[in-house]
Design an enzyme around this catalytic site. Structure first.
Site, PDB file in Angstrom:
ATOM      1  CE1 TYR A 146      -2.266   3.250   2.702  1.00  0.00           C
ATOM      2  CE2 TYR A 146      -3.537   2.722   0.757  1.00  0.00           C
ATOM      3  CZ  TYR A 146      -3.280   3.552   1.824  1.00  0.00           C
ATOM      4  OH  TYR A 146      -4.049   4.684   2.014  1.00  0.00           O
ATOM      5  CG  ASP A 241       5.929   3.784   0.496  1.00  0.00           C
ATOM      6  OD1 ASP A 241       4.738   3.629   0.185  1.00  0.00           O
ATOM      7  OD2 ASP A 241       6.295   4.469   1.482  1.00  0.00           O
ATOM      8  CE  LYS A 269       2.648   4.910   8.060  1.00  0.00           C
ATOM      9  NZ  LYS A 269       1.262   4.939   8.545  1.00  0.00           N
TER      10      LYS A 269
HETATM   11  P1  KE4 Z   1      -0.523   8.401   4.665  1.00  0.00           P
HETATM   12  O1  KE4 Z   1      -1.071   9.133   3.468  1.00  0.00           O
HETATM   13  O2  KE4 Z   1      -1.594   7.587   5.366  1.00  0.00           O
HETATM   14  O3  KE4 Z   1       0.253   9.312   5.615  1.00  0.00           O
HETATM   15  O4  KE4 Z   1       0.572   7.370   4.148  1.00  0.00           O
HETATM   16  C1  KE4 Z   1       0.209   6.431   3.167  1.00  0.00           C
HETATM   17  C2  KE4 Z   1       1.184   5.263   3.224  1.00  0.00           C
HETATM   18  C3  KE4 Z   1       2.167   5.175   2.262  1.00  0.00           C
HETATM   19  N1  KE4 Z   1       3.066   4.156   2.265  1.00  0.00           N
HETATM   20  C4  KE4 Z   1       3.026   3.201   3.228  1.00  0.00           C
HETATM   21  C5  KE4 Z   1       4.041   2.104   3.199  1.00  0.00           C
HETATM   22  C6  KE4 Z   1       2.045   3.249   4.243  1.00  0.00           C
HETATM   23  O5  KE4 Z   1       2.025   2.291   5.197  1.00  0.00           O
HETATM   24  C7  KE4 Z   1       1.105   4.299   4.254  1.00  0.00           C
HETATM   25  C8  KE4 Z   1       0.008   4.413   5.300  1.00  0.00           C
HETATM   26  N2  KE4 Z   1      -0.050   3.342   6.250  1.00  0.00           N
HETATM   27  C9  KE4 Z   1      -1.347   3.085   6.843  1.00  0.00           C
HETATM   28  C10 KE4 Z   1      -1.180   1.944   7.856  1.00  0.00           C
HETATM   29  N3  KE4 Z   1      -1.078   0.695   7.237  1.00  0.00           N
HETATM   30  C11 KE4 Z   1      -1.933   4.313   7.470  1.00  0.00           C
HETATM   31  C12 KE4 Z   1      -3.088   4.054   8.403  1.00  0.00           C
HETATM   32  C13 KE4 Z   1      -4.363   4.594   7.836  1.00  0.00           C
HETATM   33  O6  KE4 Z   1      -4.583   4.469   6.621  1.00  0.00           O
HETATM   34  O7  KE4 Z   1      -5.145   5.134   8.653  1.00  0.00           O
END
Ligand code: KE4
Length: 429
Positions: A146, A241, A269
């Site tokens: 993701y 990523d 994060k």
């Molecule tokens: P954000 O747009 O949510 O800050 O980041 C997206 C993203 C991009 N790349 C990786 C590897 C990620 O894990 C994420 C976001 N992770 C999720 C948890 N699995 C965020 C939690 C959520 O969607 O509320």
């Protein structure tokens, strides 16, 4: 033990009327669990406290940012101090220069970096920069990985190799995903096949150097090195990523941990310490494609926000000057996940425990989990029962089989022992 959750339930009833699904991010709704989500009032160290006053040992860690634990004094103080000078100016500030210099000085493969406001924005921008730099359109991603919710990344994970992405969400036109191809994690042949079929058209390969959004799936030996070689041959940009792994596996993230050099890296994060920050950076010749110096447009009102920079830079500086934390996290991870595995075997369960340093998860399947297909053999109903039982004992795991558990520096050996004791009771029940 959980007392009442009446206030959480009342809040959720109100929330669903005014916020889609009652939450501002889907996973928070506990959809995979079938229970009303806990509304959190405050957090400290490795604990979160819900609005009913129940305390939980927290393994979500806000999905990764809270690597030093919640409410870390130096970070809180830096935010309060920054706030006294104003929240946002929409002009350049000194702390943005400090943040960029700090990362570039300490992460050798990052020569330039641009701050944005989320991991999604970091990935969307890095992909655009890679396309602008190569003049090519095709992107290769991996099933089960993701990368945020930008249109081109929302392709169905499908079964195995897909040369033309099919949207995995309503509202995403086929045109947005037709150039996104899907390979199989830990399978270099699936990448070779796609590169052959799209010879000279692949702008970038984007990968989570440790899969952490299909549950935790570490890279097989040679997988990341293999991607590096294939990108060199194809002259495609290799994007790590590192939104989850960045500053978590090591200060230099997965790139340092596995000693593989990406062309671009995306962060989120930890880099914001809980404030909304994402970033993308890497080779100068790629980053100089980005506006206003180059022709790849990307912008953001609150990018590099001084309060968020204060929080993030304080956390990065602390991590950089206390790198023993990474050994500590690895040892704690070995204790937690290693003991979980032993407890499962002692009870005759064949479930899989995948872990690497502070990241880990229990897959409720007897099949070794090395990619998305094998991850999907997990019994999500069994996971839901496990999650609820642990929640009832004051342990807050991630509310989905396909997420990671996050350990922080604030998780003590005692807290880990308490977690293992609770897990043992759940398994016995
Ligand atoms: P954000 O747009 O949510 O800050 O980041 C997206 C993203 C991009 N790349 C990786 C590897 C990620 O894990 C994420 C976001 N992770 C999720 C948890 N699995 C965020 C939690 C959520 O969607 O509320």
């Amino acid at each position: 033990m959980t007392k009442s959750v009446a206030l959480s339930e009342a809040l959720f009833e109100r929330a669903v009327k005014r916020i889609p699904g009652g939450v501002n991010s889907p996973v928070r709704a506990y959809g995979a669990i079938g229970e009303s989500p806990r509304f959190i009032d405050r957090a400290d160290g490795c604990y979160i406290y819900d609005v009913d006053g129940n305390r939980y040992i927290d393994y979500i860690d806000s999905w990764g940012p809270m690597i030093l634990g919640h409410n870390f004094p130096a970070i809180r103080e830096s935010v309060v101090k920054a706030c006294e000078k104003g929240l946002s100016f929409g002009c350049a500030t000194e702390i943005e220069v400090e943040m960029a210099e700090f990362i570039c000085v300490h992460i050798p493969h990052i020569e330039m970096i641009r701050m944005v406001n989320s991991g999604t924005e970091a990935v969307m921008s890095a992909v655009r920069a890679a396309r602008g730099y190569t003049g090519r359109n095709k992107i290769i991603k991996f099933a089960g990985c993701y990368h945020g919710h930008s249109d081109a990344m929302l392709v169905s994970a499908g079964s195995g190799v897909m040369t033309s992405g099919v949207p995995d969400s309503a509202g995403v036109p086929a045109g947005c995903t037709q150039d996104t191809m899907t390979a199989v994690y830990n399978d270099l042949d699936s990448v070779r096949l796609l590169m052959e079929q799209a010879k000279g058209e692949v702008a970038a390969v984007i990968v989570e150097p440790v899969g952490a959004n299909m549950g935790v799936v570490p890279p097989a030996k040679g997988f990341l090195e293999g991607l590096r070689g294939l990108c060199d041959k194809e002259q495609a940009v290799l994007i790590f990523d590192e939104v989850i792994t960045g500053f978590r596996l090591a200060f230099g993230g997965a790139a340092e941990y596995f000693d593989v050099k990406p062309d671009l890296v995306t962060y989120g994060k930890i880099i914001g310490a809980g404030m909304p920050v994402g970033a993308y950076g890497g080779r100068r010749e790629i980053m100089e494609m980005v506006s206003p110096v180059g022709k790849v447009y990307q912008a953001g009102t609150l990018s590099g926000n001084p309060i968020a920079m204060a929080a993030g830079l304080t956390q990065l500086k602390y991590l950089h000057s206390h790198q023993e934390i990474y050994k500590d996290l690895a040892e704690k991870g070995q204790k937690l996940y290693g003991s979980m595995e032993r407890m499962l075997r002692e009870r005759g369960f064949g479930y899989q425990v995948n872990h690497i340093s502070s990241l880990g998860c229990v897959f409720f399947t007897d099949t070794a989990v090395t990619d998305y297909q094998s991850a999907k053999t997990s019994d999500t109903a069994a996971f839901a029962e496990y999650f609820k039982a642990m929640l009832g004992m004051g342990i807050h795991l991630a509310p989905s089989q396909f997420e990671a558990m996050f350990l922080s520096a604030a998780h003590t050996d005692e807290v880990i022992s308490e977690t293992l004791e609770a897990a043992g009771k759940c398994l016995d029940a």
